[in-house]
Design a protein around this motif. Structure first.
Motif, PDB file in Angstrom:
ATOM      1  N   ARG A 247       2.248  -4.548  -5.327  1.00 50.55           N
ATOM      2  CA  ARG A 247       0.977  -3.887  -5.028  1.00 50.55           C
ATOM      3  C   ARG A 247       0.969  -3.383  -3.594  1.00 50.55           C
ATOM      4  NH1 ARG A 247      -3.069  -8.102  -5.373  1.00 50.55           N
ATOM      5  NH2 ARG A 247      -4.582  -6.470  -4.953  1.00 50.55           N
ATOM      6  N   TYR A 248       1.512  -4.191  -2.692  1.00 56.12           N
ATOM      7  CA  TYR A 248       1.581  -3.792  -1.284  1.00 56.12           C
ATOM      8  C   TYR A 248       2.424  -2.529  -1.114  1.00 56.12           C
ATOM      9  CZ  TYR A 248       3.042  -3.947   3.620  1.00 56.12           C
ATOM     10  OH  TYR A 248       3.316  -3.623   4.933  1.00 56.12           O
ATOM     11  N   ALA A 249       3.527  -2.458  -1.824  1.00 54.43           N
ATOM     12  CA  ALA A 249       4.430  -1.312  -1.711  1.00 54.43           C
ATOM     13  C   ALA A 249       3.759  -0.009  -2.151  1.00 54.43           C
ATOM     14  CB  ALA A 249       5.693  -1.560  -2.540  1.00 54.43           C
ATOM     15  N   GLN A 250       2.760  -0.106  -3.015  1.00 54.81           N
ATOM     16  CA  GLN A 250       2.077   1.085  -3.523  1.00 54.81           C
ATOM     17  C   GLN A 250       1.236   1.780  -2.455  1.00 54.81           C
ATOM     18  OE1 GLN A 250      -0.244  -0.123  -6.927  1.00 54.81           O
ATOM     19  NE2 GLN A 250       1.515  -1.020  -7.973  1.00 54.81           N
ATOM     20  N   VAL A 251       0.788   1.043  -1.426  1.00 58.28           N
ATOM     21  CA  VAL A 251      -0.175   1.613  -0.471  1.00 58.28           C
ATOM     22  C   VAL A 251       0.305   1.566   0.981  1.00 58.28           C
ATOM     23  CG1 VAL A 251      -2.194   1.133  -1.906  1.00 58.28           C
ATOM     24  CG2 VAL A 251      -1.376  -0.627  -0.311  1.00 58.28           C
ATOM     25  N   SER A 252       1.467   0.976   1.248  1.00 58.33           N
ATOM     26  CA  SER A 252       1.849   0.672   2.633  1.00 58.33           C
ATOM     27  C   SER A 252       2.954   1.561   3.192  1.00 58.33           C
ATOM     28  CB  SER A 252       2.303  -0.787   2.734  1.00 58.33           C
ATOM     29  OG  SER A 252       3.439  -1.011   1.907  1.00 58.33           O
ATOM     30  N   ASP A 253       3.231   2.662   2.551  1.00 52.45           N
ATOM     31  CA  ASP A 253       4.331   3.519   2.990  1.00 52.45           C
ATOM     32  C   ASP A 253       3.877   4.446   4.125  1.00 52.45           C
ATOM     33  OD1 ASP A 253       6.733   4.789   3.205  1.00 52.45           O
ATOM     34  OD2 ASP A 253       6.441   6.096   1.464  1.00 52.45           O
ATOM     35  N   PHE A 254       3.695   3.866   5.285  1.00 52.41           N
ATOM     36  CA  PHE A 254       3.340   4.656   6.465  1.00 52.41           C
ATOM     37  C   PHE A 254       3.793   3.903   7.707  1.00 52.41           C
ATOM     38  CE2 PHE A 254      -0.221   1.767   6.068  1.00 52.41           C
ATOM     39  CZ  PHE A 254      -0.615   1.510   7.372  1.00 52.41           C
ATOM     40  N   LEU A 255       3.908   4.608   8.810  1.00 59.19           N
ATOM     41  CA  LEU A 255       4.298   4.006  10.075  1.00 59.19           C
ATOM     42  C   LEU A 255       3.066   3.448  10.772  1.00 59.19           C
ATOM     43  CD1 LEU A 255       6.835   6.674  11.389  1.00 59.19           C
ATOM     44  CD2 LEU A 255       7.359   4.452  10.355  1.00 59.19           C
ATOM     45  N   CYS A 256       3.145   2.202  11.162  1.00 58.26           N
ATOM     46  CA  CYS A 256       2.012   1.547  11.822  1.00 58.26           C
ATOM     47  C   CYS A 256       1.696   2.188  13.176  1.00 58.26           C
ATOM     48  CB  CYS A 256       2.339   0.069  12.006  1.00 58.26           C
ATOM     49  SG  CYS A 256       1.054  -0.882  12.836  1.00 58.26           S
TER      50      CYS A 256
END
Length: 352
Positions: A134-143
């Protein structure tokens, strides 16, 4: 029907008439916590100093005692913006464990144990494969943004601290809201600088929550990474004009929108340490060992590109941990607050 004084009086009555509903649902949550990663939510209602000794029996006892100790909740106007149920529009007074004197040996020990317990819960949480998916679905960005700058601006850049990818964080927070509060949908027509997620109650009114998008962007840009101070629960007339004065309903009565305050079960709020607090604590958390004086972890570097220009480079590991902690916090918030949202919806419908 308007959200006028007559409605508020009815709502005050239904909030008290249905208090056993919230009581029973909250006790059910305590009894059903069988996963180490979710035990942190009990630390708010437990009266044990040592979080590793959290007792479900004591948590249930404190819920019952808080409910039975007097007439509550109280529906009122908020006095300030603090995220505390004692200051909330729906005021609850929940039994809290006594805190040791500041800077005492007991206070240091409590701080160390509380931080270690939080990390144990956090690390246990990420052992679950489904959560990682689930995390991988929404976390594809640079902090962070690795900014290039003239070398003579180094002092100014150093004072700014970490430079966050603000727009990506704003989208990520909205994604986490949609993931953990899927009953509520973003309402573009009723949003402006205040973002609103709503669900219909009947033909005239909607129920949901809001947060100040402009303030959140400014806070992340200037003060460090954070979630909204709290998501604010509202009941709103479907004819509400989104151009109305910002936050006029927070400290005043309004017949078209009523603020009910903090989104969170009063017995379990906050569900864990805030994202902003975690972002600071993690700089000094080296595991079980807690010396008196430690240097913070290095999470950014300043490198020369050429003779005239430099670049700030942030730690990907630290950024990933912040994204995962925001995910963790929002999951616990959704899990622990569902019973409170159900309770409020029941009370509101009965008040109409």
């Amino acid at each position: 029907m308007n959200l006028d004084e007559n409605f508020r009086l009815k709502l005050q009555r239904t909030l008290r008439d249905n208090i056993s509903y919230l009581q029973n649902k909250s006790i059910d949550l305590v009894n059903n916590i069988d996963n180490e990663s979710k035990k942190n939510v009990l630390s708010r209602v437990s009266d044990e100093y040592n979080p590793y000794r959290i007792s479900q029996e004591r948590a249930i006892h404190n819920i019952n005692t808080s409910i039975e100790s007097g007439d509550q909740p109280i529906l009122k106007l908020r006095n300030d913006d603090w995220a505390r149920f004692r200051e909330n529009e729906i005021e609850f007074k929940v039994i809290k464990k006594p805190t040791p004197p500041l800077h005492s040996k007991e206070e240091l020990q409590l701080r160390v144990e509380s931080e270690d317990f939080l990390y144990d819960c956090f690390n246990s949480y990420w052992l679950d494969t489904e959560r990682n998916n689930r995390y991988a679905q929404v976390s594809d960005f640079l902090c962070f943004q690795d900014l290039e700058f003239p070398k003579d601006e180094l002092f100014k850049i150093q004072n700014k601290g970490n430079i966050y990818n603000v727009e990506s964080w704003i989208k990520y927070i909205a994604d986490l809201v949609e993931m953990n509060f899927s009953e509520f949908k973003f309402d573009k027509k009723k949003s402006n600088r205040i973002v609103r997620f709503l669900k219909p109650l009947n033909e005239n009114f909607e129920f949901g929550f809001e947060y100040d998008l402009t303030a959140l962007k400014s806070q992340i840009k200037n003060n460090g990474i954070q979630l909204p101070d709290y998501f604010n629960i509202i009941v709103i007339n479907k004819m509400f004009d989104s151009k109305a004065k910002i936050k006029s309903h927070i400290f005043n009565y309004n017949d078209n929108i009523i603020s009910l305050g903090i989104l969170g079960n009063p017995f379990f709020y906050p569900p864990c340490r805030s994202l902003y607090s975690f972002s600071i604590v993690d700089l000094y958390h080296y595991g079980k060992f807690y010396p008196d004086n430690i240097d913070p972890k290095r999470v950014r570097e300043y490198k020369f590109i050429n003779e005239e220009n430099m670049k700030i480079v942030h730690s990907d590991e630290y950024g990933e941990k912040l994204k995962k902690y925001a995910f963790f916090y929002m999951d616990l918030l959704g899990y622990s607050s569902k019973s409170y949202l159900d309770y409020l919806e029941k009370c509101i419908l009965e008040a109409f």
